[in-house]
Scaffold this motif. Structure first.
Motif, PDB file in Angstrom:
ATOM      1  N   ASP A 136     -18.552   4.946 -21.988  1.00 10.72           N
ATOM      2  CA  ASP A 136     -17.561   4.552 -20.987  1.00 10.72           C
ATOM      3  C   ASP A 136     -16.303   5.358 -21.288  1.00 10.72           C
ATOM      4  O   ASP A 136     -15.633   5.119 -22.301  1.00 10.72           O
ATOM      5  CB  ASP A 136     -17.290   3.053 -21.081  1.00 10.72           C
ATOM      6  CG  ASP A 136     -16.259   2.565 -20.081  1.00 10.72           C
ATOM      7  OD1 ASP A 136     -15.604   3.404 -19.434  1.00 10.72           O
ATOM      8  OD2 ASP A 136     -16.095   1.342 -19.964  1.00 10.72           O
ATOM      9  N   ALA A 137     -15.989   6.315 -20.422  1.00 15.47           N
ATOM     10  CA  ALA A 137     -14.867   7.229 -20.671  1.00 15.47           C
ATOM     11  C   ALA A 137     -13.524   6.517 -20.729  1.00 15.47           C
ATOM     12  O   ALA A 137     -12.541   7.082 -21.221  1.00 15.47           O
ATOM     13  CB  ALA A 137     -14.834   8.318 -19.605  1.00 15.47           C
ATOM     14  N   ALA A 138     -13.461   5.267 -20.270  1.00 14.62           N
ATOM     15  CA  ALA A 138     -12.203   4.517 -20.325  1.00 14.62           C
ATOM     16  C   ALA A 138     -11.733   4.315 -21.760  1.00 14.62           C
ATOM     17  O   ALA A 138     -10.544   4.094 -22.000  1.00 14.62           O
ATOM     18  CB  ALA A 138     -12.367   3.162 -19.633  1.00 14.62           C
ATOM     19  N   GLY A 139     -12.638   4.406 -22.703  1.00 14.96           N
ATOM     20  CA  GLY A 139     -12.262   4.220 -24.104  1.00 14.96           C
ATOM     21  C   GLY A 139     -11.925   5.507 -24.830  1.00 14.96           C
ATOM     22  O   GLY A 139     -11.622   5.480 -26.032  1.00 14.96           O
ATOM     23  N   ASN A 140     -11.950   6.637 -24.132  1.00 15.38           N
ATOM     24  CA  ASN A 140     -11.694   7.922 -24.785  1.00 15.38           C
ATOM     25  C   ASN A 140     -10.198   8.184 -24.959  1.00 15.38           C
ATOM     26  O   ASN A 140      -9.397   7.841 -24.100  1.00 15.38           O
ATOM     27  CB  ASN A 140     -12.295   9.070 -23.969  1.00 15.38           C
ATOM     28  CG  ASN A 140     -13.802   9.094 -24.039  1.00 15.38           C
ATOM     29  OD1 ASN A 140     -14.409   8.358 -24.808  1.00 15.38           O
ATOM     30  ND2 ASN A 140     -14.413   9.928 -23.223  1.00 15.38           N
ATOM     31  N   TYR A 141      -9.867   8.814 -26.060  1.00 18.61           N
ATOM     32  CA  TYR A 141      -8.512   9.294 -26.284  1.00 18.61           C
ATOM     33  C   TYR A 141      -8.374  10.673 -25.641  1.00 18.61           C
ATOM     34  O   TYR A 141      -9.377  11.327 -25.349  1.00 18.61           O
ATOM     35  CB  TYR A 141      -8.218   9.396 -27.781  1.00 18.61           C
ATOM     36  CG  TYR A 141      -8.293   8.079 -28.494  1.00 18.61           C
ATOM     37  CD1 TYR A 141      -7.394   7.054 -28.205  1.00 18.61           C
ATOM     38  CD2 TYR A 141      -9.255   7.851 -29.475  1.00 18.61           C
ATOM     39  CE1 TYR A 141      -7.452   5.834 -28.865  1.00 18.61           C
ATOM     40  CE2 TYR A 141      -9.326   6.633 -30.138  1.00 18.61           C
ATOM     41  CZ  TYR A 141      -8.425   5.635 -29.827  1.00 18.61           C
ATOM     42  OH  TYR A 141      -8.489   4.425 -30.468  1.00 18.61           O
ATOM     43  N   PRO A 142      -7.149  11.153 -25.430  1.00 19.55           N
ATOM     44  CA  PRO A 142      -6.984  12.526 -24.914  1.00 19.55           C
ATOM     45  C   PRO A 142      -7.683  13.523 -25.839  1.00 19.55           C
ATOM     46  O   PRO A 142      -7.720  13.349 -27.057  1.00 19.55           O
ATOM     47  CB  PRO A 142      -5.467  12.721 -24.918  1.00 19.55           C
ATOM     48  CG  PRO A 142      -4.904  11.343 -24.839  1.00 19.55           C
ATOM     49  CD  PRO A 142      -5.855  10.471 -25.602  1.00 19.55           C
TER      50      PRO A 142
END
Length: 197
Positions: free
Chosen positions: A177-183
């Protein structure tokens, strides 16, 4: 001009667009998919074909709870929520399989007689196989969150009390889930990391 055998999309999946995931969807990871990852990963090269890497898949709540005391605070919540956590381990006696894996000659004595060489070889080749595992998982549509924030001695005591295997690192595994990715962090350039002599 470089001869490119893999399509750009494959290179993007394996490297350029791949991320370290901290959050995953609820989509389950099947046993068949885990087997596919391992069956693909095993073809990566290791010295004398040692294949020293070992993989323990923690899917059940009970198995994850056994891991909990070893996790750092920053890795606890995301690991408990991931569909699967993989203990990437090293077989301390990997050389016992060499007669089958490397039949050219009996390479066991060089490791049996030198614990330091066995440890160094096992660590290097087990780490390589952990990296191959990540790439194989990505190529099969999964995402990975490799981690080093944990107490390896606690993991070993809980999961490998006989001492035959030892923990290298952990990977949270699933459909990201890309919502949990940092920059995305920068990478060093070719000029900063290489020499051509």
């Amino acid at each position: 001009m470089t001869l490119q055998l893999a399509p750009q999309e494959a290179l993007d999946i394996a490297f350029r667009n791949a991320r370290t995931f901290n959050k995953f969807t609820d989509q389950p990871v099947t046993d068949e998919t885990l087997r596919e990852i391992v069956d693909l990963m095993k073809w990566g090269p290791t010295s004398l074909n040692s294949q020293a890497g070992r993989f323990v898949f923690l899917r059940s709540k009970e198995s994850r709870e056994r891991l909990r005391p070893a996790l750092s605070a920053g890795n606890l919540e995301k690991t408990m929520a991931a569909p699967i956590t993989v203990i990437v381990a090293i077989d301390n006696e990997f050389y016992e399989h060499l007669p089958t894996l490397f039949p050219a000659y009996d390479a066991r004595p060089m490791f049996q007689a030198n614990a330091a060489v066995a440890e160094k070889t096992g660590f290097r080749d087990g780490t390589l196989q952990g990296a191959y595992f990540i790439i194989a998982a990505r190529m099969l549509g999964l995402d990975c969150g490799p981690m080093a924030g944990f107490d390896a001695a606690k993991v070993d005591a809980e999961f490998f009390p006989d001492g035959k295997w030892r923990t290298n690192f952990l990977i949270n595994l699933g459909y990201g889930d890309a919502a949990g990715n940092y920059p995305r962090n920068p990478r060093l350039s070719f000029e900063q990391t290489t020499q051509i002599l």
